[in-house]
Design a protein around this motif. Structure first.
Motif, PDB file in Angstrom:
ATOM      1  N   GLY A   1       0.829  -1.194   0.000  1.00 15.79           N
ATOM      2  CA  GLY A   1       0.000   0.000   0.000  1.00 15.79           C
ATOM      3  C   GLY A   1       0.862   1.242   0.000  1.00 15.79           C
ATOM      4  N   PRO A   2       0.245   2.415  -0.121  1.00 18.49           N
ATOM      5  CA  PRO A   2       1.009   3.668  -0.137  1.00 18.49           C
ATOM      6  C   PRO A   2       1.807   3.860   1.147  1.00 18.49           C
ATOM      7  CG  PRO A   2      -1.249   4.036  -0.852  1.00 18.49           C
ATOM      8  CD  PRO A   2      -1.194   2.641  -0.308  1.00 18.49           C
ATOM      9  N   GLN A   3       2.939   4.512   1.007  1.00 17.00           N
ATOM     10  CA  GLN A   3       3.782   4.793   2.157  1.00 17.00           C
ATOM     11  C   GLN A   3       3.008   5.606   3.194  1.00 17.00           C
ATOM     12  OE1 GLN A   3       7.417   6.648   1.036  1.00 17.00           O
ATOM     13  NE2 GLN A   3       8.097   7.044   3.133  1.00 17.00           N
ATOM     14  N   GLU A   4       3.257   5.315   4.475  1.00 18.07           N
ATOM     15  CA  GLU A   4       2.674   6.009   5.623  1.00 18.07           C
ATOM     16  C   GLU A   4       1.187   5.725   5.798  1.00 18.07           C
ATOM     17  OE1 GLU A   4       3.768  10.117   5.352  1.00 18.07           O
ATOM     18  OE2 GLU A   4       5.885   9.722   5.734  1.00 18.07           O
ATOM     19  N   THR A   5       0.671   4.690   5.120  1.00 17.33           N
ATOM     20  CA  THR A   5      -0.662   4.196   5.440  1.00 17.33           C
ATOM     21  C   THR A   5      -0.504   3.002   6.368  1.00 17.33           C
ATOM     22  OG1 THR A   5      -0.703   2.730   3.505  1.00 17.33           O
ATOM     23  CG2 THR A   5      -1.615   4.958   3.233  1.00 17.33           C
ATOM     24  N   PHE A   6      -1.614   2.546   6.951  1.00 19.79           N
ATOM     25  CA  PHE A   6      -1.527   1.502   7.959  1.00 19.79           C
ATOM     26  C   PHE A   6      -2.220   0.217   7.507  1.00 19.79           C
ATOM     27  CE2 PHE A   6      -0.753   5.338  10.336  1.00 19.79           C
ATOM     28  CZ  PHE A   6       0.165   4.960  11.315  1.00 19.79           C
ATOM     29  N   VAL A   7      -1.726  -0.894   8.014  1.00 16.22           N
ATOM     30  CA  VAL A   7      -2.343  -2.188   7.783  1.00 16.22           C
ATOM     31  C   VAL A   7      -2.401  -2.900   9.129  1.00 16.22           C
ATOM     32  CG1 VAL A   7      -0.127  -3.271   7.217  1.00 16.22           C
ATOM     33  CG2 VAL A   7      -2.259  -4.329   6.455  1.00 16.22           C
ATOM     34  N   VAL A   8      -3.520  -3.604   9.377  1.00 13.25           N
ATOM     35  CA  VAL A   8      -3.681  -4.342  10.622  1.00 13.25           C
ATOM     36  C   VAL A   8      -3.503  -5.827  10.336  1.00 13.25           C
ATOM     37  CG1 VAL A   8      -5.228  -4.928  12.524  1.00 13.25           C
ATOM     38  CG2 VAL A   8      -5.243  -2.613  11.572  1.00 13.25           C
ATOM     39  N   ILE A   9      -2.562  -6.452  11.028  1.00  6.86           N
ATOM     40  CA  ILE A   9      -2.318  -7.872  10.822  1.00  6.86           C
ATOM     41  C   ILE A   9      -2.469  -8.621  12.151  1.00  6.86           C
ATOM     42  CG2 ILE A   9      -0.725  -7.412   8.925  1.00  6.86           C
ATOM     43  CD1 ILE A   9       1.567  -8.254  10.815  1.00  6.86           C
ATOM     44  N   LYS A  10      -2.753  -9.911  12.043  1.00  8.06           N
ATOM     45  CA  LYS A  10      -2.814 -10.774  13.208  1.00  8.06           C
ATOM     46  C   LYS A  10      -1.823 -11.914  12.979  1.00  8.06           C
ATOM     47  CE  LYS A  10      -6.798 -11.548  15.093  1.00  8.06           C
ATOM     48  NZ  LYS A  10      -8.164 -12.098  15.322  1.00  8.06           N
ATOM     49  N   VAL A  11      -0.952 -12.142  13.958  1.00 12.08           N
ATOM     50  CA  VAL A  11       0.058 -13.187  13.818  1.00 12.08           C
ATOM     51  C   VAL A  11       0.049 -14.094  15.039  1.00 12.08           C
ATOM     52  CG1 VAL A  11       1.566 -11.731  12.400  1.00 12.08           C
ATOM     53  CG2 VAL A  11       1.911 -11.831  14.869  1.00 12.08           C
ATOM     54  N   LYS A  12       0.510 -15.322  14.811  1.00 11.49           N
ATOM     55  CA  LYS A  12       0.752 -16.247  15.913  1.00 11.49           C
ATOM     56  C   LYS A  12       2.255 -16.420  16.037  1.00 11.49           C
ATOM     57  CE  LYS A  12      -0.105 -20.743  15.598  1.00 11.49           C
ATOM     58  NZ  LYS A  12      -0.818 -22.031  15.586  1.00 11.49           N
ATOM     59  N   HIS A  13       2.776 -16.117  17.211  1.00 10.63           N
ATOM     60  CA  HIS A  13       4.217 -16.171  17.426  1.00 10.63           C
ATOM     61  C   HIS A  13       4.678 -17.616  17.588  1.00 10.63           C
ATOM     62  CE1 HIS A  13       4.403 -11.848  17.710  1.00 10.63           C
ATOM     63  NE2 HIS A  13       3.501 -11.852  18.681  1.00 10.63           N
ATOM     64  N   GLY A  14       5.581 -18.051  16.702  1.00 10.46           N
ATOM     65  CA  GLY A  14       6.090 -19.412  16.757  1.00 10.46           C
ATOM     66  C   GLY A  14       4.998 -20.422  16.447  1.00 10.46           C
ATOM     67  N   ASN A  15       5.235 -21.675  16.798  1.00  6.41           N
ATOM     68  CA  ASN A  15       4.255 -22.729  16.520  1.00  6.41           C
ATOM     69  C   ASN A  15       3.156 -22.791  17.571  1.00  6.41           C
ATOM     70  OD1 ASN A  15       5.523 -23.681  14.149  1.00  6.41           O
ATOM     71  ND2 ASN A  15       6.995 -24.858  15.364  1.00  6.41           N
ATOM     72  N   CYS A  16       3.497 -22.467  18.799  1.00  2.43           N
ATOM     73  CA  CYS A  16       2.522 -22.609  19.891  1.00  2.43           C
ATOM     74  C   CYS A  16       2.391 -21.329  20.709  1.00  2.43           C
ATOM     75  CB  CYS A  16       2.922 -23.759  20.811  1.00  2.43           C
ATOM     76  SG  CYS A  16       3.134 -25.333  19.963  1.00  2.43           S
ATOM     77  N   GLY A  17       2.893 -20.236  20.178  1.00  2.00           N
ATOM     78  CA  GLY A  17       2.909 -18.995  20.950  1.00  2.00           C
ATOM     79  C   GLY A  17       1.584 -18.254  20.934  1.00  2.00           C
ATOM     80  N   PRO A  18       1.545 -17.079  21.559  1.00  6.26           N
ATOM     81  CA  PRO A  18       0.316 -16.290  21.624  1.00  6.26           C
ATOM     82  C   PRO A  18      -0.032 -15.661  20.282  1.00  6.26           C
ATOM     83  CG  PRO A  18       2.155 -15.067  22.560  1.00  6.26           C
ATOM     84  CD  PRO A  18       2.669 -16.441  22.276  1.00  6.26           C
ATOM     85  N   ILE A  19      -1.302 -15.310  20.129  1.00  7.15           N
ATOM     86  CA  ILE A  19      -1.782 -14.603  18.936  1.00  7.15           C
ATOM     87  C   ILE A  19      -1.849 -13.114  19.257  1.00  7.15           C
ATOM     88  CG2 ILE A  19      -3.756 -14.258  17.404  1.00  7.15           C
ATOM     89  CD1 ILE A  19      -4.368 -17.237  17.700  1.00  7.15           C
TER      90      ILE A  19
END
Length: 298
Positions: A69-87
């Protein structure tokens, strides 16, 4: 095609099958101090969603497009840390401007008679060579007798930038890297064209996250007896891949070759074993490099 290679938040994605043969997206590479890294994303994390859209089962190519996306715009992502880590959910600002990957300082040894120039390269981007030249010149002018090049946790980046960095330390005609593959166009031997910018003894710090372009630099300096390697075995990523966009907008990644060191060792899957586990004294470095030359850069 550029959308596949790197996103606007500084990560590379890889499709990995889970136990049920479904596809999940893992962070294969990440730019240190890039937007994603600063927000808390780490190598090996799984990407779950982008702006509320579940991305599990989608291709890395499609999801990279969502992250762009354009520079200085925002994106919201959801990740899971490692194989069994927190979301974790995080809002990340896109940044497309390359930052300097170079950090350097001059350190006096305990004896007080010798100074060492320490240089950390976080990644190989478009600024790597230019800013490294500045760092080397300033450290040399300040009295550095030898240099420590820190490539720990450096995931690579632009291969050409890594090649140009390696050439700064090599003599004219010395080999940087070989590329091999079925296609004759892939089969190349890349050599240094000029005298070295710096000829001082060199220590290169590596670990298990030193990968890709970093391994090209590491092996070029080591195989040509310009540096000793200190730390851990490197990651072992030496494939050459091309991305082809298909008529429907999808893409396919094809491995077309691989990198082979000046001493004809295969990097991929093997990595590079260091010479020392701990930083040696300067006299040990000088002795090791002299012996390397005697043995014919073996």
């Amino acid at each position: 095609m550029a959308k596949y290679d790197i996103t606007g938040i500084g990560i590379n994605l890889r499709e990995v099958p889970d136990d049920n043969s479904n596809v999940k997206l893992k962070v294969l590479g990440i730019i240190l101090d890039g937007p994603a890294y600063s927000a808390g994303v780490r190598q090996g994390d799984e990407l779950l969603s982008v702006n509320g859209v579940d991305v599990r089962g989608k291709s890395a190519f499609d999801v990279s497009s969502l992250l762009q996306g354009p520079q200085e715009t925002f994106v919201v992502i959801k990740v899971k840390h490692g194989n069994c880590g927190p979301i974790q959910s995080m809002k990340i600002e896109r940044q497309l401007v390359a930052r300097s990957p170079i950090f350097y300082r001059l350190e006096k040894l305990e004896s007080g008679d010798i100074s060492v120039g320490y240089i950390r390269i976080k990644e190989f981007n478009a600024l790597a060579k230019k800013d490294l030249v500045i760092a080397l010149k300033r450290l040399k002018d300040a009295g550095a007798s030898y240099f420590i090049l820190d490539l720990k946790d450096n995931p690579g980046g632009l291969v050409q930038a890594g090649i140009e960095v390696a050439k700064l330390f090599l003599n004219k005609g010395e080999m940087v890297i070989h590329t091999v593959g079925r296609d004759p166009e892939v089969q190349k031997s890349i050599v240094a064209e000029n005298a070295p910018f710096i000829a001082s003894p060199l220590i290169v710090l590596v670990n298990h996250r030193t990968a890709s372009a970093s391994e090209i630099v590491t092996t070029a300096l080591h195989d040509n007896c310009k540096a000793v390697l200190v730390g851990e075995r490197t990651f072992g990523k030496g494939l050459i891949q091309s991305v082809y966009e298909l008529h429907d907008g999808s893409g396919v990644v094809v491995t077309v070759g691989k990198y082979v060191t000046p001493n004809h060792k295969d990097i991929n899957g093997n990595g590079v074993e260091p010479d020392f586990r701990r930083i040696p004294a300067l006299n040990e470095v000088v002795s090791y490099l002299a012996q390397c030359h005697i043995e014919g850069k073996s």
